[in-house]
Design a protein around this motif. Structure first.
Motif, PDB file in Angstrom:
ATOM      1  N   THR A 240     -17.480  -2.437 -69.526  1.00  0.00           N
ATOM      2  CA  THR A 240     -17.580  -4.030 -69.177  1.00  0.00           C
ATOM      3  C   THR A 240     -16.816  -4.811 -69.907  1.00  0.00           C
ATOM      4  OG1 THR A 240     -19.517  -3.766 -70.770  1.00  0.00           O
ATOM      5  CG2 THR A 240     -20.104  -3.579 -68.431  1.00  0.00           C
ATOM      6  N   VAL A 241     -16.506  -5.936 -69.316  1.00  0.00           N
ATOM      7  CA  VAL A 241     -15.544  -7.024 -69.693  1.00  0.00           C
ATOM      8  C   VAL A 241     -16.445  -8.122 -69.714  1.00  0.00           C
ATOM      9  CG1 VAL A 241     -13.459  -8.136 -69.498  1.00  0.00           C
ATOM     10  CG2 VAL A 241     -13.471  -5.658 -69.138  1.00  0.00           C
ATOM     11  N   PHE A 242     -16.383  -8.786 -71.066  1.00  0.00           N
ATOM     12  CA  PHE A 242     -17.255 -10.159 -71.039  1.00  0.00           C
ATOM     13  C   PHE A 242     -16.294 -11.347 -71.578  1.00  0.00           C
ATOM     14  CE2 PHE A 242     -20.172  -7.004 -71.637  1.00  0.00           C
ATOM     15  CZ  PHE A 242     -21.490  -7.364 -70.963  1.00  0.00           C
ATOM     16  N   ALA A 243     -16.754 -12.428 -71.377  1.00  0.00           N
ATOM     17  CA  ALA A 243     -16.225 -13.630 -71.997  1.00  0.00           C
ATOM     18  C   ALA A 243     -17.235 -14.840 -72.192  1.00  0.00           C
ATOM     19  CB  ALA A 243     -15.549 -14.467 -70.464  1.00  0.00           C
ATOM     20  N   SER A 244     -17.282 -14.854 -73.547  1.00  0.00           N
ATOM     21  CA  SER A 244     -18.590 -15.752 -73.990  1.00  0.00           C
ATOM     22  C   SER A 244     -19.838 -14.956 -73.677  1.00  0.00           C
ATOM     23  CB  SER A 244     -18.508 -17.226 -73.690  1.00  0.00           C
ATOM     24  OG  SER A 244     -17.212 -17.657 -74.494  1.00  0.00           O
TER      25      SER A 244
ATOM     26  N   TYR B 278      -8.229  -6.928 -64.620  1.00  0.00           N
ATOM     27  CA  TYR B 278      -7.504  -5.410 -64.611  1.00  0.00           C
ATOM     28  C   TYR B 278      -7.990  -4.902 -65.787  1.00  0.00           C
ATOM     29  CZ  TYR B 278      -5.305  -7.664 -60.304  1.00  0.00           C
ATOM     30  OH  TYR B 278      -4.724  -8.179 -59.448  1.00  0.00           O
ATOM     31  N   VAL B 279      -7.995  -3.772 -66.018  1.00  0.00           N
ATOM     32  CA  VAL B 279      -7.812  -2.956 -67.367  1.00  0.00           C
ATOM     33  C   VAL B 279      -6.834  -2.050 -67.192  1.00  0.00           C
ATOM     34  CG1 VAL B 279      -9.128  -1.447 -68.779  1.00  0.00           C
ATOM     35  CG2 VAL B 279     -10.430  -3.347 -67.667  1.00  0.00           C
ATOM     36  N   LEU B 280      -6.108  -1.893 -67.990  1.00  0.00           N
ATOM     37  CA  LEU B 280      -5.029  -0.846 -68.419  1.00  0.00           C
ATOM     38  C   LEU B 280      -5.375   0.103 -69.548  1.00  0.00           C
ATOM     39  CD1 LEU B 280      -3.445  -3.353 -67.159  1.00  0.00           C
ATOM     40  CD2 LEU B 280      -1.398  -2.380 -68.513  1.00  0.00           C
ATOM     41  N   ALA B 281      -5.235   1.687 -68.929  1.00  0.00           N
ATOM     42  CA  ALA B 281      -5.515   2.617 -69.957  1.00  0.00           C
ATOM     43  C   ALA B 281      -4.011   2.933 -70.474  1.00  0.00           C
ATOM     44  CB  ALA B 281      -6.202   3.499 -69.369  1.00  0.00           C
ATOM     45  N   VAL B 282      -3.518   2.973 -71.583  1.00  0.00           N
ATOM     46  CA  VAL B 282      -2.043   3.109 -71.950  1.00  0.00           C
ATOM     47  C   VAL B 282      -2.213   4.195 -72.863  1.00  0.00           C
ATOM     48  CG1 VAL B 282      -0.091   2.362 -73.056  1.00  0.00           C
ATOM     49  CG2 VAL B 282      -1.303   0.822 -71.797  1.00  0.00           C
TER      50      VAL B 282
ATOM     51  N   VAL C 221      -4.496   1.751 -64.032  1.00  0.00           N
ATOM     52  CA  VAL C 221      -4.866   0.485 -63.889  1.00  0.00           C
ATOM     53  C   VAL C 221      -5.943   0.344 -62.904  1.00  0.00           C
ATOM     54  CG1 VAL C 221      -3.923  -2.092 -63.196  1.00  0.00           C
ATOM     55  CG2 VAL C 221      -2.324  -0.420 -64.254  1.00  0.00           C
ATOM     56  N   CYS C 222      -7.023  -0.506 -63.311  1.00  0.00           N
ATOM     57  CA  CYS C 222      -8.004  -0.565 -62.325  1.00  0.00           C
ATOM     58  C   CYS C 222      -8.561  -1.859 -62.420  1.00  0.00           C
ATOM     59  CB  CYS C 222      -9.470   0.512 -62.799  1.00  0.00           C
ATOM     60  SG  CYS C 222     -10.207   0.080 -64.244  1.00  0.00           S
ATOM     61  N   GLU C 223      -9.277  -2.266 -61.200  1.00  0.00           N
ATOM     62  CA  GLU C 223      -9.699  -3.658 -61.131  1.00  0.00           C
ATOM     63  C   GLU C 223     -11.070  -3.948 -61.773  1.00  0.00           C
ATOM     64  OE1 GLU C 223      -9.582  -4.821 -57.084  1.00  0.00           O
ATOM     65  OE2 GLU C 223      -7.445  -4.841 -56.786  1.00  0.00           O
ATOM     66  N   ILE C 224     -11.493  -4.922 -62.298  1.00  0.00           N
ATOM     67  CA  ILE C 224     -12.567  -5.493 -62.874  1.00  0.00           C
ATOM     68  C   ILE C 224     -13.234  -6.021 -61.723  1.00  0.00           C
ATOM     69  CG2 ILE C 224     -13.913  -6.870 -64.547  1.00  0.00           C
ATOM     70  CD1 ILE C 224     -11.409  -6.630 -66.147  1.00  0.00           C
ATOM     71  N   ASP C 225     -14.647  -5.401 -61.442  1.00  0.00           N
ATOM     72  CA  ASP C 225     -15.404  -6.205 -60.341  1.00  0.00           C
ATOM     73  C   ASP C 225     -16.775  -6.655 -60.981  1.00  0.00           C
ATOM     74  OD1 ASP C 225     -16.494  -6.613 -57.870  1.00  0.00           O
ATOM     75  OD2 ASP C 225     -16.800  -4.703 -57.302  1.00  0.00           O
ATOM     76  N   ASP C 226     -16.676  -7.751 -60.755  1.00  0.00           N
ATOM     77  CA  ASP C 226     -18.155  -8.404 -61.431  1.00  0.00           C
ATOM     78  C   ASP C 226     -18.362  -8.038 -62.915  1.00  0.00           C
ATOM     79  OD1 ASP C 226     -18.448 -10.110 -59.128  1.00  0.00           O
ATOM     80  OD2 ASP C 226     -19.958  -8.474 -58.207  1.00  0.00           O
ATOM     81  N   GLY C 227     -17.300  -7.937 -63.668  1.00  0.00           N
ATOM     82  CA  GLY C 227     -17.345  -7.344 -65.138  1.00  0.00           C
ATOM     83  C   GLY C 227     -17.367  -6.071 -65.515  1.00  0.00           C
TER      84      GLY C 227
ATOM     85  N   ILE D 178      -7.372  -7.632 -68.699  1.00  0.00           N
ATOM     86  CA  ILE D 178      -6.604  -8.696 -68.178  1.00  0.00           C
ATOM     87  C   ILE D 178      -7.591  -9.750 -67.383  1.00  0.00           C
ATOM     88  CG2 ILE D 178      -4.609  -9.404 -67.222  1.00  0.00           C
ATOM     89  CD1 ILE D 178      -3.492  -6.679 -68.187  1.00  0.00           C
ATOM     90  N   PRO D 179      -8.034 -10.798 -67.711  1.00  0.00           N
ATOM     91  CA  PRO D 179      -8.875 -11.583 -66.750  1.00  0.00           C
ATOM     92  C   PRO D 179      -7.612 -12.084 -65.824  1.00  0.00           C
ATOM     93  CG  PRO D 179      -8.232 -12.738 -68.759  1.00  0.00           C
ATOM     94  CD  PRO D 179      -7.815 -11.479 -68.948  1.00  0.00           C
ATOM     95  N   ASP D 180      -8.107 -12.416 -64.503  1.00  0.00           N
ATOM     96  CA  ASP D 180      -7.499 -12.787 -63.430  1.00  0.00           C
ATOM     97  C   ASP D 180      -7.962 -14.199 -63.000  1.00  0.00           C
ATOM     98  OD1 ASP D 180      -5.612 -13.341 -61.469  1.00  0.00           O
ATOM     99  OD2 ASP D 180      -6.346 -11.641 -60.241  1.00  0.00           O
ATOM    100  N   ILE D 181      -7.507 -15.267 -63.548  1.00  0.00           N
ATOM    101  CA  ILE D 181      -8.197 -16.621 -63.474  1.00  0.00           C
ATOM    102  C   ILE D 181      -7.011 -17.615 -63.280  1.00  0.00           C
ATOM    103  CG2 ILE D 181      -9.375 -18.597 -64.378  1.00  0.00           C
ATOM    104  CD1 ILE D 181     -10.798 -16.323 -66.464  1.00  0.00           C
ATOM    105  N   GLU D 182      -6.939 -18.135 -62.201  1.00  0.00           N
ATOM    106  CA  GLU D 182      -6.091 -19.212 -61.702  1.00  0.00           C
ATOM    107  C   GLU D 182      -6.715 -20.286 -60.808  1.00  0.00           C
ATOM    108  OE1 GLU D 182      -1.170 -19.066 -60.082  1.00  0.00           O
ATOM    109  OE2 GLU D 182      -2.784 -18.155 -58.807  1.00  0.00           O
ATOM    110  N   ILE D 183      -6.938 -21.264 -61.703  1.00  0.00           N
ATOM    111  CA  ILE D 183      -7.731 -22.423 -61.226  1.00  0.00           C
ATOM    112  C   ILE D 183      -6.805 -23.731 -61.355  1.00  0.00           C
ATOM    113  CG2 ILE D 183      -9.704 -23.770 -61.592  1.00  0.00           C
ATOM    114  CD1 ILE D 183     -10.971 -21.588 -62.935  1.00  0.00           C
ATOM    115  N   ASP D 184      -6.524 -24.584 -60.276  1.00  0.00           N
ATOM    116  CA  ASP D 184      -5.766 -25.611 -60.091  1.00  0.00           C
ATOM    117  C   ASP D 184      -6.618 -26.844 -60.593  1.00  0.00           C
ATOM    118  OD1 ASP D 184      -3.827 -24.198 -58.808  1.00  0.00           O
ATOM    119  OD2 ASP D 184      -4.427 -24.764 -56.863  1.00  0.00           O
ATOM    120  N   THR D 185      -7.328 -26.688 -61.656  1.00  0.00           N
ATOM    121  CA  THR D 185      -8.139 -28.076 -62.367  1.00  0.00           C
ATOM    122  C   THR D 185      -7.917 -27.467 -63.766  1.00  0.00           C
ATOM    123  OG1 THR D 185     -10.313 -26.956 -62.176  1.00  0.00           O
ATOM    124  CG2 THR D 185      -9.332 -28.273 -60.470  1.00  0.00           C
TER     125      THR D 185
END
Length: 278
Positions: free
Chosen positions: A90-94, A102-106, A118-124, A141-148
């Protein structure tokens, strides 16, 4: 697979023989190619519509290029050779599960870093069904692109809370169904301006690394934001005040270049990322 036309398309089939780690490859297409070149992902190259290759345990990116009537039809697949297990996390923000990313396993094997998956994060949540036992860096890696304008911003983070691979610690994967939890680094420092930086990467860089995460630093190397690049897309760091910034691709195991940017007076600057020295 890419480079298809209305008349022609190409892909390939492969079969792994686990007893020997031998892998059989075969070209599949609706045309008879003039030649087929295989980049087998371990610094080996072979030619032919059908080939076989002996691998060591690991993850390999295989690229097939079929040549026909002065055109190149290429296809890329990642293959996994060896005794694999499943992991999830799981991936959390606050304290809240993030929407996507995305999550990379290196992997770290024989003193070398290699992107295993490389796998996608789906609802955490994320899941990697095939991963070899061994040492890994896991990078969310969060994928956040907001125009505000929005704060706080969340920075791509490794499992131990580091934002760069040099300071991150390996995770030992030795049992099936291990679970991981990653808490993203938070940047609550407010900033606002009328400048922007537009980032993109060459095809060679993206094809080599699957996904390239890009960090935005201030002049003192404090991380401000991050954006992932997949394929030859463009992403933006927006609403930046006048000042000095540093763009740095965060590629585990690779000492990437720093791109220095000076912004003032509502500028928009394009940065192209590529392999090699800038």
């Amino acid at each position: 697979c890419s480079e298809a036309t209305e008349e022609h398309s190409a892909t390939f089939y492969y079969k792994i023989y686990p007893q020997s780690n031998d892998v059989y490859f075969s070209f599949i297409g609706n045309f008879k190619p003039d030649s087929v070149l295989w980049d087998l992902g371990d610094n080996s190259f072979k030619r032919g519509e059908e080939i076989s290759h002996l691998y060591e345990f690991g993850s390999y990116k295989v690229i097939m290029k079929a040549f026909y009537e002065n055109q190149i039809y290429d296809c890329l697949e990642r293959i996994f050779v060896g005794n694999t297990v499943k992991i999830s996390g799981t991936v959390f923000a606050s304290g809240q599960l993030i929407d996507k990313g995305y999550v990379l396993a290196v992997s770290y094997y024989k003193s070398e870093y290699s992107t295993w998956d490389v796998c996608e994060i789906d609802d955490g949540y994320f899941e990697m069904p095939e991963i070899l036992r061994g040492k890994y860096l896991f990078y969310a890696i969060p994928d956040i692109e907001i125009d505000t304008v929005y704060f706080p911003k969340y920075i791509s983070t490794y499992t131990d809370g580091a934002y760069n691979w040099e300071n991150s610690q390996f995770v030992e994967i030795d049992e099936p169904n291990q679970t991981l939890k990653i808490d993203l680094i938070k940047n609550s420092t407010f900033y606002y301006g009328k400048n922007e930086i537009i980032i993109s990467a060459t095809k060679e860089l993206i094809q080599h690394y699957d996904i390239v995460n890009v960090l935005l630093y201030d002049k003192d190397y404090i991380p401000l934001n991050s954006q992932p690049l997949k394929s030859q897309q463009k992403r933006k760091f927006r609403f930046l005040p006048d000042g000095e910034y540093i763009i740095k691709p965060e590629i585990p195991g690779y000492n990437s270049n720093d791109y220095f940017v000076n912004l003032f007076g509502a500028q928009s600057q394009n940065i192209l990322l590529y392999l090699g020295n800038n």
